[in-house]
Scaffold this motif. Structure first.
Motif, PDB file in Angstrom:
ATOM      1  N   ASP A 175      32.923  86.998  -7.939  1.00 50.16           N
ATOM      2  CA  ASP A 175      33.109  88.332  -7.194  1.00 50.16           C
ATOM      3  C   ASP A 175      34.180  89.111  -8.039  1.00 50.16           C
ATOM      4  O   ASP A 175      35.527  89.395  -7.313  1.00 50.16           O
ATOM      5  CB  ASP A 175      33.374  88.347  -5.748  1.00 50.16           C
ATOM      6  CG  ASP A 175      33.302  89.579  -4.923  1.00 50.16           C
ATOM      7  OD1 ASP A 175      32.927  90.403  -5.649  1.00 50.16           O
ATOM      8  OD2 ASP A 175      33.398  89.519  -3.835  1.00 50.16           O
ATOM      9  N   GLY A 177      33.697  92.320  -8.438  1.00 53.48           N
ATOM     10  CA  GLY A 177      33.890  93.476  -7.462  1.00 53.48           C
ATOM     11  C   GLY A 177      35.176  93.463  -6.472  1.00 53.48           C
ATOM     12  O   GLY A 177      35.967  94.665  -6.282  1.00 53.48           O
ATOM     13  N   LEU A 181      36.865  95.132 -10.275  1.00 58.47           N
ATOM     14  CA  LEU A 181      36.580  95.329 -11.684  1.00 58.47           C
ATOM     15  C   LEU A 181      34.854  95.071 -11.937  1.00 58.47           C
ATOM     16  O   LEU A 181      34.097  94.771 -10.995  1.00 58.47           O
ATOM     17  CB  LEU A 181      36.729  93.888 -12.449  1.00 58.47           C
ATOM     18  CG  LEU A 181      38.412  93.754 -12.708  1.00 58.47           C
ATOM     19  CD1 LEU A 181      38.666  92.275 -13.231  1.00 58.47           C
ATOM     20  CD2 LEU A 181      38.832  94.796 -13.674  1.00 58.47           C
ATOM     21  N   ASP A 182      34.342  95.660 -13.127  1.00 56.96           N
ATOM     22  CA  ASP A 182      33.101  95.779 -13.318  1.00 56.96           C
ATOM     23  C   ASP A 182      32.522  94.967 -14.265  1.00 56.96           C
ATOM     24  O   ASP A 182      33.208  95.332 -15.486  1.00 56.96           O
ATOM     25  CB  ASP A 182      32.743  97.333 -13.400  1.00 56.96           C
ATOM     26  CG  ASP A 182      31.080  97.543 -13.841  1.00 56.96           C
ATOM     27  OD1 ASP A 182      30.347  96.637 -13.899  1.00 56.96           O
ATOM     28  OD2 ASP A 182      30.857  98.721 -14.101  1.00 56.96           O
ATOM     29  N   GLY A 184      30.270  95.363 -16.208  1.00 57.81           N
ATOM     30  CA  GLY A 184      29.936  96.172 -17.551  1.00 57.81           C
ATOM     31  C   GLY A 184      30.769  96.902 -18.080  1.00 57.81           C
ATOM     32  O   GLY A 184      30.518  97.847 -19.044  1.00 57.81           O
ATOM     33  N   ASP A 185      32.309  96.837 -17.839  1.00 55.46           N
ATOM     34  CA  ASP A 185      33.251  97.395 -18.410  1.00 55.46           C
ATOM     35  C   ASP A 185      34.760  96.619 -18.292  1.00 55.46           C
ATOM     36  O   ASP A 185      35.394  96.739 -17.767  1.00 55.46           O
ATOM     37  CB  ASP A 185      33.368  98.616 -18.018  1.00 55.46           C
ATOM     38  CG  ASP A 185      34.365  99.577 -18.864  1.00 55.46           C
ATOM     39  OD1 ASP A 185      34.596  99.180 -19.951  1.00 55.46           O
ATOM     40  OD2 ASP A 185      34.876 100.603 -18.205  1.00 55.46           O
ATOM     41  N   SER A 203      31.392  97.444 -22.224  1.00 61.80           N
ATOM     42  CA  SER A 203      30.592  98.719 -21.922  1.00 61.80           C
ATOM     43  C   SER A 203      30.237  98.898 -23.429  1.00 61.80           C
ATOM     44  O   SER A 203      29.337 100.022 -23.446  1.00 61.80           O
ATOM     45  CB  SER A 203      31.682  99.667 -21.700  1.00 61.80           C
ATOM     46  OG  SER A 203      32.954  99.873 -22.312  1.00 61.80           O
TER      47      SER A 203
END
Length: 272
Positions: A175, A177, A181-182, A184-185, A203
């Protein structure tokens, strides 16, 4: 939640790494509902293994523009679709395990990558919109590669398939999130003996995670525990026996592996 796989005097188990540095053992595998056994271990009393043993590792080549530029003489131009290749399960090692350089090889490189671990539902013919629901979590991968063989062979199975050429770990974060944190980046980096080599962000991927998972799933079924290596940024370079390679991904810790020479040990035993 940080999922680890570890060896203790009682055998191999999965566990959850707590904020206090202890590991709480879980029943069976980590997919689905997690049930704790009640046993807890100090990290000093166990050995972390690769956090998963995948049926296959699906890796993506040439997925950062800067890496394509630095490798043009070996791998050619940018792909128009994700470029897949497989690393065998026998290439997987864990944190602290040695990357073993094949006899006579002098051009083995590190490649730090975000590694995606597929969850219980697997992934088969999923759309990009459905793809991320197939993800169990994330870990760090090192797509170790023998450059001379990669260039000579024209395909990459031998160059990237040696035993020990796929370090994974130190844990699976389920997790990101919750950490703000993402995937994708995320910042990813690699150093050798403390010297910074690679640095980039997810990213910058040419093909993002939903695209990769969907594309792969339309070719082969991704099973629970399978790993997708998403590509590496520029700065790859040689590693040699005696060095230590450290791969770091934001939120996922650091995967550290010493480098040694491979010992030509045969399973055939003594001649008859």
């Amino acid at each position: 939640m940080r999922i680890v796989r570890f060896a203790s005097p009682q055998g191999m188990s999965f566990g959850v790494l707590d904020g206090d540095g202890q590991v709480a053992q879980i029943e069976g595998h980590p997919f689905g509902r997690i049930s704790f056994t009640g046993a807890r271990y100090d990290q000093a009393d166990i050995r972390l293994l690769s956090p998963i043993l995948p049926s296959k590792v699906v890796a993506i080549g040439k997925n950062y523009a800067d890496h394509i530029a630095e490798m043009k003489g070996v791998t050619g131009d940018a792909p128009t679709a994700p470029l897949m290749f497989l690393k065998p399960s026998t290439s997987v090692i864990g944190p602290g395990d040695a990357i073993r350089i094949p006899p006579g090889s002098t051009n083995v490189h590190h490649e730090v990558e975000l590694a995606v671990v597929i969850g219980a539902r697997g992934a088969r013919n999923v759309t990009e919109e459905q793809a991320m629901a197939s993800v169990f979590g994330y870990t760090i991968g090192n797509d170790v590669s023998e450059r001379d063989m990669q260039k000579a062979d024209g395909q990459w199975a031998r160059a990237k398939g040696f035993d020990s050429f796929c370090p994974l770990g130190p844990w699976i974060e389920t997790d990101l999130g919750a950490l703000g944190l993402d995937p994708g980046d995320l910042e990813i980096s690699c150093s050798v003996d403390g010297e910074p080599r690679q640095k980039g962000r997810t990213s910058q991927l040419i093909f993002g995670l939903p695209t990769l998972i969907s594309y792969i799933s339309k070719v082969m079924t991704l099973l629970p525990g399978d790993v997708v290596l998403t590509g590496t940024p520029a700065g790859v370079g040689p590693i040699a026996p005696g060095q230590v390679c450290e791969c770091t991904v934001e939120g996922l810790g650091t995967l550290s592996n010493p480098v040694t020479e491979a010992e030509p040990v045969s399973t055939a035993g003594a001649g008859r």
